[in-house]
Enzyme design. Structure first.
Site, PDB file in Angstrom:
ATOM      1  N   GLU A 329       0.845  -1.194   0.000  1.00  0.00           N
ATOM      2  CA  GLU A 329       0.000   0.000   0.000  1.00  0.00           C
ATOM      3  C   GLU A 329       0.878   1.242   0.000  1.00  0.00           C
ATOM      4  O   GLU A 329       1.764   1.392   0.849  1.00  0.00           O
ATOM      5  CB  GLU A 329      -0.902   0.035   1.241  1.00  0.00           C
ATOM      6  N   CYS A 330       0.635   2.142  -0.929  1.00  0.00           N
ATOM      7  CA  CYS A 330       1.294   3.442  -0.986  1.00  0.00           C
ATOM      8  C   CYS A 330       2.814   3.279  -0.972  1.00  0.00           C
ATOM      9  O   CYS A 330       3.397   2.863  -1.967  1.00  0.00           O
ATOM     10  CB  CYS A 330       0.803   4.332   0.156  1.00  0.00           C
ATOM     11  N   GLY A 331       3.484   3.563   0.143  1.00  0.00           N
ATOM     12  CA  GLY A 331       4.924   3.385   0.189  1.00  0.00           C
ATOM     13  C   GLY A 331       5.352   1.964  -0.115  1.00  0.00           C
ATOM     14  O   GLY A 331       6.376   1.731  -0.770  1.00  0.00           O
ATOM     15  N   SER A 430      -0.893  -0.680  -4.754  1.00  0.00           N
ATOM     16  CA  SER A 430      -1.422   0.588  -5.264  1.00  0.00           C
ATOM     17  C   SER A 430      -1.192   1.661  -4.211  1.00  0.00           C
ATOM     18  O   SER A 430      -0.830   1.375  -3.064  1.00  0.00           O
ATOM     19  CB  SER A 430      -2.922   0.482  -5.580  1.00  0.00           C
TER      20      SER A 430
END
Length: 442
Positions: A329-331, A430
């Site tokens: 997720e993200c990072g 994502s």
């Protein structure tokens, strides 16, 4: 019987909600009370500060992204375990997104849902009696909630305090406290908000200083008197917000990977899942005994060189992904990609399990709620499953690569669905932070 609760809110961001909330939480703990903190909205940093201030778990309450059953479960469990819940609002009290009444993501939704009175924090810098007009607008704007008092923040002098208090007296709103300008009470910040609790130097000393300042400037007896019993209209039991991605989950946890919603981890554990943390920054691989791996968001852009040099971590992650699902997720998504360009423009090789290339040198803020429809079966559900969540990052995508999309994503403002993230074999990721499954029902 459920403990009492109240919501600390403000007319706008930057009014001092977080420092005053933390100071109140710590001051009440020092009085011998059992205190729980909760955070309105999708912020994943403040709950860790609440936990440090109170010595007890904190979590998020999000009226847009969470169904009522989950809201009731989180708030109810916190109230049952505490003498008082001191919840913190997000942005301005009524700020939210288009949605059904009570499900806009606004802090006022949470106050109405839980039956908690609102204590308003008003930054009076640059104004005096006019602050009373601002507060009056908050009192009258939404008849579902009750504003029971105000704490004045950034008071310049005794004369300034008297003038601002006169404005509140005119509208009949009790002043529960007044804090002077004090730079030493400001917690350090970085690009995604406060520096994380675990990284804040002398955190407990800072919290004690906040508690002392609040105790001297705020009438704690009055704060306790205006709190009201938690009033929840729904059951406090329900399915976990998100399906557990495995029975034994390897979860990255260090200064680069820390953004996990508390209610998500709690829900996974409630299903019997075990979470085993490991540190990529310490060059640790995902434990081989696990059957899935989760790379949370955080600040990998600040540690890109160390991550690129963590050969045992990267090799172990690639080996793990050959036979078991890995999600970022993200990072975590950025680390799964080919390269991550840091703020200085240096490109660092990442895991290359997805083809995305990201940059922190080319920054653009991406912020807001998202609704994602999964495009294939994976650790977060089956193809077609809809999830609600949030996105907040400054990194940009230099090249999306050739991976199939993880999800099709829309926002609450009527945007057309767009592909987001990527998936390749057992690897998905994502920028979207999942909060809960979307059922179409509040």
């Amino acid at each position: 019987m459920s403990g009492k609760g109240l919501l600390i809110a403000a007319p706008r961001s930057g009014s001092g909600k977080t420092t005053i909330t933390l100071g109140l939480q710590r001051a009440l703990v020092k009085r011998g009370l059992t205190v729980r903190g909760l955070k309105c909205g999708p912020d994943y940093i403040d709950p860790a500060f609440h936990a440090a201030a109170t010595g007890a778990p904190s979590a998020n309450l999000d009226s847009f992204a969470m169904p009522d059953t989950l809201l009731g479960q989180i708030a109810g469990e916190a109230a049952e375990a505490a003498d008082i819940v001191v919840a913190e609002g997000s942005m301005g009290l009524f700020d939210g997104v288009p949605g059904e009444m009570g499900h806009t993501g606004a802090s006022a939704d949470i106050a109405a849902f839980c039956g908690w009175p609102v204590v308003l924090v008003v930054d009076v810098s640059g104004q005096a009696q006019s602050a009373g007009a601002v507060a009056l607008g908050c009192v009258r704007y939404d008849e579902r909630i009750r504003v029971v008092g105000v704490i004045l923040n950034k008071v310049a002098s005794e004369r300034h305090r008297r003038l601002a208090c006169a404005g509140m007296e005119r509208i009949g709103l009790p002043v529960l406290g007044a804090l002077s300008r004090e730079a030493s009470l400001i917690l350090p910040e970085r690009h995604l908000g406060l520096v994380q609790a675990g990284e804040t130097e002398d955190l407990h000393g800072r919290l004690d200083a906040l508690a002392d300042a609040i105790s001297a400037a705020v009438d704690l007896d009055a704060i306790l008197a205006v709190a009201e019993p938690t009033d929840l209209p729904v059951t406090r039991h329900g399915a976990p917000a998100l399906p557990a991605p495995g029975r034994c989950i390897a979860i990255a946890r260090d200064a680069a990977f820390s953004f996990v919603y508390p209610h998500v981890e709690t829900g996974w554990r409630a299903t019997g899942a075990t979470l085993l943390p490991f540190s990529p920054l310490a060059d640790e691989s995902p434990p081989e005994t696990c059957d899935s791996c989760w790379l949370p968001g955080g600040y990998p852009e600040l540690h890109a060189g160390r991550i690129a040099g963590a050969s045992r971590f990267l090799a172990g992650l690639r080996r793990f992904a050959e036979t078991r699902p890995v999600h970022g997720e993200c990072g975590g998504y950025m680390v799964l990609g080919r390269t991550l360009i840091d703020a200085d423009g240096t490109a660092h090789a990442m895991a290359n399990l997805l083809s995305v290339e990201t940059s922190f040198a080319k920054r653009k803020m991406n912020l807001g709620y998202r609704r994602a429809v999964l495009q294939a079966n994976g650790p977060l559900g089956s193809a077609g499953q809809a999830l609600t969540g949030h996105e907040f990052h400054y990194a940009t995508i230099i090249s999306v690569g050739d991976d199939a999309p993880f999800a099709m994503v829309t926002d609450p403002h009527g945007s057309a669905p767009v592909p987001a993230g990527g998936r390749r074999a057992l690897v998905t990721g994502s920028f979207f932070h999942a909060i809960a499954r979307f059922t179409g029902q509040p």
